[in-house]
Structure formats: C-alpha cells, structure tokens
Design an enzyme around this catalytic site. Structure first.
Site, PDB file in Angstrom:
ATOM      1  N   HIS A  90       5.165  -2.799   6.130  1.00 12.65           N
ATOM      2  CA  HIS A  90       4.333  -2.034   4.456  1.00 12.65           C
ATOM      3  C   HIS A  90       3.279  -2.790   3.808  1.00 12.65           C
ATOM      4  CE1 HIS A  90       4.280   2.268   1.648  1.00 12.65           C
ATOM      5  NE2 HIS A  90       3.111   1.564   1.902  1.00 12.65           N
ATOM      6  N   ILE A  91       2.361  -3.149   4.262  1.00 10.36           N
ATOM      7  CA  ILE A  91       1.573  -4.408   4.198  1.00 10.36           C
ATOM      8  C   ILE A  91      -0.154  -3.817   3.811  1.00 10.36           C
ATOM      9  CG2 ILE A  91       3.451  -5.947   4.597  1.00 10.36           C
ATOM     10  CD1 ILE A  91       1.246  -7.224   6.764  1.00 10.36           C
TER      11      ILE A  91
ATOM     12  N   ARG B 216       2.077   7.230   5.095  1.00  8.99           N
ATOM     13  CA  ARG B 216       4.197   7.011   4.976  1.00  8.99           C
ATOM     14  C   ARG B 216       4.702   7.764   5.408  1.00  8.99           C
ATOM     15  NH1 ARG B 216       2.875   4.768   0.816  1.00  8.99           N
ATOM     16  NH2 ARG B 216       3.285   5.444  -1.445  1.00  8.99           N
TER      17      ARG B 216
ATOM     18  N   GLY C  16      -9.366  11.503   2.148  1.00  6.85           N
ATOM     19  CA  GLY C  16      -9.492  10.552   1.657  1.00  6.85           C
ATOM     20  C   GLY C  16     -10.357  10.186   1.357  1.00  6.85           C
ATOM     21  N   ARG C  17      -9.685   8.547   0.177  1.00  4.18           N
ATOM     22  CA  ARG C  17     -11.182   8.098   0.070  1.00  4.18           C
ATOM     23  C   ARG C  17     -10.553   7.004   0.766  1.00  4.18           C
ATOM     24  NH1 ARG C  17      -9.501   8.852  -6.118  1.00  4.18           N
ATOM     25  NH2 ARG C  17      -7.555   8.940  -5.359  1.00  4.18           N
ATOM     26  N   ILE C  18      -9.245   7.090   1.249  1.00  4.85           N
ATOM     27  CA  ILE C  18      -8.678   5.601   2.234  1.00  4.85           C
ATOM     28  C   ILE C  18      -9.355   6.280   3.720  1.00  4.85           C
ATOM     29  CG2 ILE C  18      -6.637   4.751   3.328  1.00  4.85           C
ATOM     30  CD1 ILE C  18      -5.189   4.420   1.095  1.00  4.85           C
TER      31      ILE C  18
ATOM     32  N   ARG D 229      -7.276  18.818   4.531  1.00  2.28           N
ATOM     33  CA  ARG D 229      -7.101  20.157   4.127  1.00  2.28           C
ATOM     34  C   ARG D 229      -8.025  20.484   3.579  1.00  2.28           C
ATOM     35  NH1 ARG D 229      -3.054  18.576  -0.979  1.00  2.28           N
ATOM     36  NH2 ARG D 229      -5.230  16.436  -0.789  1.00  2.28           N
TER      37      ARG D 229
ATOM     38  N   GLU E  20      11.647   3.463   5.349  1.00  2.00           N
ATOM     39  CA  GLU E  20      11.939   2.212   5.323  1.00  2.00           C
ATOM     40  C   GLU E  20      12.657   1.805   4.073  1.00  2.00           C
ATOM     41  OE1 GLU E  20       7.596   2.466   5.193  1.00  2.00           O
ATOM     42  OE2 GLU E  20       7.785   1.282   3.295  1.00  2.00           O
TER      43      GLU E  20
END
Ligand code: DGY
Length: 325
Positions: free
Chosen positions: A285-286, A238, A154-156, A176, A267
C-alpha cells in the site's frame, strides 16, 4: 487550548505547526490503536488526524462527545461512516487531489513490473539461477500498442489514462458515469465501455475506484474468467474490491497472466497464498508514497483541522450536511 489526537506518527515540523492551535496527544511510536483505545484517547478532544487504519463508525462515535472533526491523511475514506459522523455532529475530511499524479505513476510502475515480470526475474537472478540467456527467457506482455482498461475513472483514473499517450495505448474505461467529451479527450481519448467489454478487451486492467460496500468483490471469479488469459490486473485502489481468493485461483489456473497488487483484503494481513505465486508483484500500500506527496497529504489534513478550529469551513469537508445540524 482545544485538544487534538494525532493518531499516527507525524513529521516534527508539522507537530510544531499544530501546537500553535492545539494541545496535542501524540503517537510517535506509531501504534495502531484498538477501537477501545481510540475511543478512550478521543475523550475530550476537538478532533483527530488519522489514517485509513482508524475506523470511525457508529459504535466509536456513540462513545464520544464534543469531537468536531476527524481528518484522514488519505483520499479514500471507506473507514469513515459519513452518515454516523453527520448524526454525531462530526466533520469528516480527507486529503484528495495532491496524490493523483503520484498514485498514477505507481499504477504504471506496477503495470510495467507485472507485464514485464520484473519481480519474478529479479528473484530468479537473486537466487543465483541465471546461467544462460534463451529466446523465451521471461517473456512478458507489451504495454505499447496494447489496450489499457481502467475501472473507476475519477481523478486518479484520468491521470493514469493520460500517461498512456506516451505508450500509444488505446484506453477504455468503465465508471459509474461517463466522463464529459472534454475529459475523455484529455484522458488520452478514453472510450467509455460497459464493464463486460472492459473485462474482455483490456490487455491491462487497472482498478482505480473508491471502495464502498456496493463494489465489494466487483472483481471476482466471474469477472476474472472474462478477462484475456494474457491480461494483467493491477489494483491500486482498495482491498475488498477484488476477491483475493478468486484472484489467486485465476492466477494459478492461468486465467489471467499476472497481477500487480498494492492493496489487499484485510491488509496489512493478506492471503498467504499470494506468496507462493510467481506471477504477482506485491507492494504494501505505497502508491502515494513519495516524500513530496505524503507531505502534501499531511498538509491538507492539517489545513482541515486548523480551518475547523478557526471556525472556518475545512476545504475537504466530506459531509457538508453536518453544518445544518
Ligand atoms: C489513500 O489516500 O486513500 C491511500 O490509499 C492511502 O490510504
């Protein structure tokens, strides 16, 4: 004035802006609400600004009435049951795009730290163990000239791929669906491959896909066994995408060389055995945590609730079907 629950601690100037539109209920001590407390606090509210820690599911929604919008400060919205939101007439919004580049930077930071064993070497130095230099001293893996694999383009994922040009890396990806030729070119000539090829060929594999039950443990023992023993695995996506127990085994057995992890199953609790491993870089998660980007994410979440209260379409509406109800 309509009431808004700001479920997490918030910048004071943002609260001042919101107070022009809403009567606010705050949580400046930044407690994580239980589901029952969340339900209680949402009574009589027009909406809520929250983060991924707020689970908005059928059970919660069935206890509410009159809530019009739930706005999360995150691109990921796996904590929302969108179908249930729609059924209950609740608009759900997220804060996409503004974090793409910052998150991609961090994926690279983790990949570089993992490949070059930065955390392990620093612990060694801090422990006072550095007495001499040797030829095999903390030897790691090169990034330049290696093969970068990306799962989730995706965009990231595309922002991560673009950065590979400076390192002369080959980029392969699985997603996908295949990107357009134009997007592949822009993503440093990324080449679409099947998942197995991705696992087998990547020297460094970055996970950048959104979580959904369909991708739960998409990286488990079988997948890890297909990776190169010299490979690193980076997760900025995630928790739950990787089977953490299987990953710990693979790291222990030398099935892969190292892992850089910003996200974990369950988490902020995480599998304690990670702490006993030297070949991991662990962060809480930063990935999107820069001042500018967090501000931008908050601003998007704010824009969504203000649009809603003005009767306008929130720009980041995730469930447009709700408008037909
Ligand atoms: C996101 O934006 O989804 C980040 O992971 C923070 O939750």
């Amino acid at each position: 004035m309509p009431k808004l629950l700001v479920a997490r601690a918030m910048f004071p100037d943002v609260l001042a802006q919101l107070s022009n539109f809403f009567e606010l209920e705050l949580n400046q001590e930044d407690r994580i609400f239980s589901q029952s407390e969340l339900a209680e606090r949402l009574q009589g509210k027009f909406g809520m600004i929250c983060t991924s820690s707020a689970k908005v599911d059928q059970d919660l929604l069935s206890k509410l009435s009159g809530v019009k919008i739930i706005s999360t400060i995150a691109v990921g919205y796996d904590n929302f049951d969108l179908h249930a939101c729609t059924q209950h007439g609740v608009m759900a919004t997220n804060s996409p795009d503004v974090l793409n580049e910052t998150t991609a930077d961090f994926a690279w930071a983790l990949m570089m730290a993992t490949a070059r064993r930065v955390t392990e070497a620093e612990h060694f130095l801090r422990a006072g163990l550095w007495t001499k230099w040797s030829v095999d001293f903390f030897v790691g893996a090169d990034l330049h000239g290696s093969c970068l694999g990306i799962l989730g383009m995706g965009r990231i994922g595309q922002a991560i791929a673009r950065r590979a040009s400076g390192f002369g890396m080959e980029v392969i990806y699985h997603n996908r669906s295949q990107l357009s030729e134009e997007k592949e070119l822009a993503a440093h000539h990324a080449r679409y491959v099947d998942k197995q090829t991705l696992l087998r060929h990547a020297d460094h594999l970055i996970l950048a896909l959104p979580y959904s039950p369909e991708v739960h443990h998409i990286i488990g023992a079988i997948e890890l066994a297909q990776m190169k023993p010299s490979a690193t695995l980076i997760n900025i996506a995630r928790g739950g995408i990787v089977d953490d127990a299987a990953l710990i085994q693979a790291l222990r057995n030398g099935q892969i060389a190292g892992a850089g992890l910003d996200v974990f199953e369950n988490e902020p609790r995480f599998h304690a055995d990670f702490l006993g491993l030297k070949n991991v870089v662990l962060t809480p998660h930063i990935a999107s945590a820069t001042e500018r980007t967090r501000r931008a994410m908050v601003n998007r979440a704010v824009k969504n609730v203000i649009s809603a209260v003005r009767g306008e379409l929130p720009p980041d509406l995730l469930n447009p079907e709700v408008l037909e109800i």
